[in-house]
Write a protein that holds these residues in place. Structure first.
Motif, mmCIF file in Angstrom:
data_model
loop_
_atom_site.group_PDB
_atom_site.id
_atom_site.type_symbol
_atom_site.label_atom_id
_atom_site.label_comp_id
_atom_site.label_asym_id
_atom_site.label_seq_id
_atom_site.Cartn_x
_atom_site.Cartn_y
_atom_site.Cartn_z
ATOM 1 N N SER A 31 98.533 -78.679 24.624
ATOM 2 C CA SER A 31 99.063 -77.431 24.051
ATOM 3 C C SER A 31 100.532 -77.186 24.369
ATOM 4 O O SER A 31 101.133 -76.279 23.815
ATOM 5 C CB SER A 31 98.202 -76.246 24.516
ATOM 6 O OG SER A 31 98.065 -76.264 25.926
ATOM 7 N N GLU A 32 101.115 -77.980 25.252
ATOM 8 C CA GLU A 32 102.566 -77.867 25.470
ATOM 9 C C GLU A 32 103.137 -79.194 25.927
ATOM 10 O O GLU A 32 102.437 -80.043 26.481
ATOM 11 C CB GLU A 32 102.903 -76.780 26.507
ATOM 12 C CG GLU A 32 102.506 -77.131 27.915
ATOM 13 C CD GLU A 32 102.906 -76.106 28.969
ATOM 14 O OE1 GLU A 32 103.722 -75.210 28.693
ATOM 15 O OE2 GLU A 32 102.385 -76.216 30.104
ATOM 16 N N GLY A 38 93.559 -69.593 29.104
ATOM 17 C CA GLY A 38 94.265 -68.579 29.870
ATOM 18 C C GLY A 38 93.475 -67.301 29.683
ATOM 19 O O GLY A 38 92.454 -67.078 30.327
ATOM 20 N N VAL A 39 93.892 -66.488 28.695
ATOM 21 C CA VAL A 39 93.099 -65.296 28.378
ATOM 22 C C VAL A 39 91.937 -65.636 27.444
ATOM 23 O O VAL A 39 91.046 -64.824 27.228
ATOM 24 C CB VAL A 39 93.970 -64.175 27.750
ATOM 25 C CG1 VAL A 39 95.024 -63.720 28.742
ATOM 26 C CG2 VAL A 39 94.585 -64.601 26.428
ATOM 27 N N GLY A 40 91.984 -66.807 26.832
ATOM 28 C CA GLY A 40 90.856 -67.270 26.025
ATOM 29 C C GLY A 40 91.111 -67.326 24.523
ATOM 30 O O GLY A 40 90.249 -67.775 23.772
ATOM 31 N N GLY A 41 92.287 -66.888 24.088
ATOM 32 C CA GLY A 41 92.580 -66.914 22.655
ATOM 33 C C GLY A 41 92.546 -68.327 22.088
ATOM 34 O O GLY A 41 91.993 -68.565 21.002
ATOM 35 N N LEU A 42 93.109 -69.267 22.841
ATOM 36 C CA LEU A 42 93.122 -70.658 22.366
ATOM 37 C C LEU A 42 91.699 -71.223 22.264
ATOM 38 O O LEU A 42 91.295 -71.677 21.191
ATOM 39 C CB LEU A 42 94.020 -71.515 23.269
ATOM 40 C CG LEU A 42 93.936 -73.023 23.020
ATOM 41 C CD1 LEU A 42 94.401 -73.386 21.609
ATOM 42 C CD2 LEU A 42 94.764 -73.791 24.053
ATOM 43 N N PRO A 43 90.919 -71.208 23.346
ATOM 44 C CA PRO A 43 89.568 -71.771 23.195
ATOM 45 C C PRO A 43 88.709 -71.025 22.177
ATOM 46 O O PRO A 43 87.897 -71.652 21.478
ATOM 47 C CB PRO A 43 88.966 -71.666 24.605
ATOM 48 C CG PRO A 43 89.841 -70.749 25.363
ATOM 49 C CD PRO A 43 91.199 -70.812 24.736
ATOM 50 N N GLY A 56 100.723 -71.487 32.303
ATOM 51 C CA GLY A 56 100.229 -70.846 31.082
ATOM 52 C C GLY A 56 98.766 -70.409 31.182
ATOM 53 O O GLY A 56 98.280 -69.662 30.341
ATOM 54 N N LEU A 57 98.081 -70.873 32.211
ATOM 55 C CA LEU A 57 96.652 -70.554 32.345
ATOM 56 C C LEU A 57 96.406 -69.567 33.484
ATOM 57 O O LEU A 57 95.256 -69.308 33.844
ATOM 58 C CB LEU A 57 95.851 -71.842 32.592
ATOM 59 C CG LEU A 57 96.146 -73.017 31.657
ATOM 60 C CD1 LEU A 57 95.227 -74.191 31.984
ATOM 61 C CD2 LEU A 57 95.981 -72.618 30.196
ATOM 62 N N ASN A 82 104.995 -69.266 27.316
ATOM 63 C CA ASN A 82 104.941 -69.767 25.945
ATOM 64 C C ASN A 82 104.690 -68.686 24.901
ATOM 65 O O ASN A 82 105.296 -68.700 23.822
ATOM 66 C CB ASN A 82 103.859 -70.833 25.835
ATOM 67 C CG ASN A 82 104.247 -72.089 26.577
ATOM 68 O OD1 ASN A 82 105.409 -72.476 26.577
ATOM 69 N ND2 ASN A 82 103.284 -72.730 27.221
ATOM 70 N N LYS A 105 101.898 -72.192 20.893
ATOM 71 C CA LYS A 105 101.876 -70.730 20.837
ATOM 72 C C LYS A 105 102.679 -70.147 19.682
ATOM 73 O O LYS A 105 102.445 -69.012 19.266
ATOM 74 C CB LYS A 105 102.391 -70.166 22.158
ATOM 75 C CG LYS A 105 101.402 -70.317 23.294
ATOM 76 C CD LYS A 105 100.699 -69.027 23.591
ATOM 77 C CE LYS A 105 99.387 -69.240 24.293
ATOM 78 N NZ LYS A 105 98.698 -67.994 24.614
HETATM 79 C C1 LIG Z 1 100.497 -74.274 27.059
HETATM 80 C C2 LIG Z 1 99.356 -73.329 27.052
HETATM 81 N N1 LIG Z 1 98.132 -73.816 26.876
HETATM 82 C C3 LIG Z 1 97.056 -72.999 26.838
HETATM 83 C C4 LIG Z 1 97.183 -71.644 26.989
HETATM 84 C C5 LIG Z 1 95.950 -70.799 26.978
HETATM 85 O O1 LIG Z 1 95.859 -69.981 25.852
HETATM 86 P P1 LIG Z 1 95.022 -68.642 25.927
HETATM 87 O O2 LIG Z 1 95.740 -67.740 26.898
HETATM 88 O O3 LIG Z 1 95.053 -68.124 24.539
HETATM 89 O O4 LIG Z 1 93.672 -68.985 26.405
HETATM 90 C C6 LIG Z 1 98.447 -71.096 27.172
HETATM 91 C C7 LIG Z 1 98.626 -69.647 27.315
HETATM 92 O O5 LIG Z 1 99.708 -69.158 27.530
HETATM 93 C C8 LIG Z 1 99.564 -71.960 27.207
HETATM 94 O O6 LIG Z 1 100.813 -71.503 27.372
#
Ligand SMILES: Cc1ncc(COP(=O)(O)O)c(C=O)c1O
Length: 406
Positions: free
Chosen positions: A383-384, A242-247, A298-299, A133, A87
């Motif tokens: 991602s973490e 989570g909110v979808g920014g990552l995917p 985080g999701l 995160n 993040k």
């Molecule tokens: C470790 C981790 N992975 C994945 C995600 C998901 O990312 P996004 O919310 O952008 O979809 C988060 C979101 O906080 C996160 O902390």
């Protein structure tokens, strides 16, 4: 870990009937979400920050064999800028872009880090609501670039994660409700106080910042394409939402870079917070209500980011929802190391994509619908790392440092 067959979890899979055909361009399918220029600027900026280093892409041949696929790569974000999660790339980059907006585009990250504009930046406040995160990333960015941060946490964010954010000098505000309520509290207070919201989710009239966040994540994908062995085309990416920014960043970057050769994107969510899954089934954004009390903290989001959703609706090959025990299984699997695979520390949300892959591999019907075969070459993004070491030990039974020392 001894030989095992992929267990069967109570997972559900929805194959997207609206997936864009391979030859459609991203600009035609989902205009105005992410673009090449935005990714290129983020990469040029972030790779010049102090202590920037690519994170490793770890091949896991032992686990690939157990899962019955050809190759498996784990992009391990646990070491990203010392924050424990990917993040940092998004939240901190969006803080930088906000300061450049206020002070002028000619102001560089190096100027800000050196304190050249401290007299002005110290009067600027950025704020965010977070599962942990993202808030840490914003707090870290604010400290790095010299402004103030106020971070909103919902009731289920662990005390360990709260302390980790406070350690970067941010003011913490607790909201006795879920994530979506913390987003609203943050937006209201920001409007009253003249603060800048640095959110990873979008809403009507608020798209620039979450777009910067997604562009920042592009650094990870650029590194990954540089690291993957030549000629080895990925067939699938299992990526947690989570909110979808990552995917959306993953899907968008790979679409722009690889066009028709882009891999299938499988969006993975906890069953208790599967807002992308519900939206995919409905064909439009749907809010999931309730406590959203998944251990994949985080999701734990009940609402998709509309900006990210537009892209995922066109780019998501399938949506997968999984129970929490699949995440614990994935954490333990990584920690143990399969055959000669190295032990890896992956946090609860961090292993979401891998947990989805394991769940798919253990369910013949899902495996078939995702077109997973012995030839598949799969990427997951860890991602973490152990962003809450106390919880990590509770789930895995070992301390993160003991796993790494093994
Ligand atoms: C470790 C981790 N992975 C994945 C995600 C998901 O990312 P996004 O919310 O952008 O979809 C988060 C979101 O906080 C996160 O902390």
């Amino acid at each position: 870990m001894s030989e095992w067959n992929p267990p069967r979890f109570n997972a559900s899979c929805f194959v997207n009937p609206r997936l864009s055909p391979a030859e459609t361009s991203l600009a035609a399918a989902a205009p105005g979400v992410v673009d090449e220029e935005g990714f290129a600027r983020a990469v040029a900026e972030i790779t010049r920050w102090p202590d920037y280093r690519p994170t490793p892409l770890v091949p896991l041949p032992g686990l690939a064999k157990t899962l019955g696929i050809g190759r498996l790569y784990y992009k391990d974000e646990s070491g990203r800028f010392g924050l424990g999660a990917f993040k940092a790339l998004g939240g901190a980059y969006a803080v930088l872009r906000h300061l450049q907006n206020v002070l002028g585009d000619e102001v560089t990250a190096a100027d800000l880090v050196a304190g050249k504009y401290r007299a002005r930046t110290s009067g600027i406040t950025v704020t965010a609501a977070t599962d942990g995160n993202h808030g840490k990333a914003v707090a870290w960015g604010a400290r790095l670039f010299g402004c103030r941060a106020v971070i909103y946490l919902h009731q289920d964010v662990s005390e360990g994660r709260a302390q980790a954010i406070a350690a970067y000098g941010a003011e913490i505000r607790r909201i006795a409700d879920n994530y979506d309520a913390s987003v609203r509290a943050c937006a209201t207070d920001a409007a009253e106080n003249g603060w800048q919201v640095i959110s990873d989710t979008s809403w009507d009239g608020y798209q620039d910042v979450p777009r910067h966040v997604m562009h920042g994540y592009g650094v990870m994908l650029k590194e990954m394409l540089d690291q993957i062995p030549r000629g080895e085309e990925l067939t699938h990416v299992f990526i947690q939402a989570g909110v979808g920014g990552l995917p959306a960043a993953v899907a968008g970057y790979l679409w722009l870079e690889l066009d028709a050769l882009r891999p299938k994107i499988v969006v993975v969510e906890p069953e208790k917070a599967a807002c992308h899954y519900a939206s995919a089934e409905a064909g439009h954004p749907v809010t999931v209500t309730g406590k959203l009390d998944t251990l994949m903290a985080g999701l734990a989001c009940g609402e998709v980011s509309p900006l990210a959703w537009r892209l995922l609706d066109a780019a998501g090959f399938a949506f997968l929802k999984i129970p929490d025990d699949a995440a614990i299984f994935a954490m333990k699997t990584l920690a143990a190391g399969q055959s000669d695979d190295p032990p890896i520390v992956g946090g609860e949300a961090g292993v979401g994509g891998l947990a989805g892959l394991i769940a798919a591999a253990g369910d013949a019907e899902i495996k078939d619908s995702l077109l997973l075969t012995g030839q598949s070459r799969v990427l997951v993004i860890g991602s973490e790392g152990a962003t809450d070491p106390v919880l990590y030990r509770q789930w895995v039974g070992r301390k993160p440092e003991d796993v790494l020392a093994a």
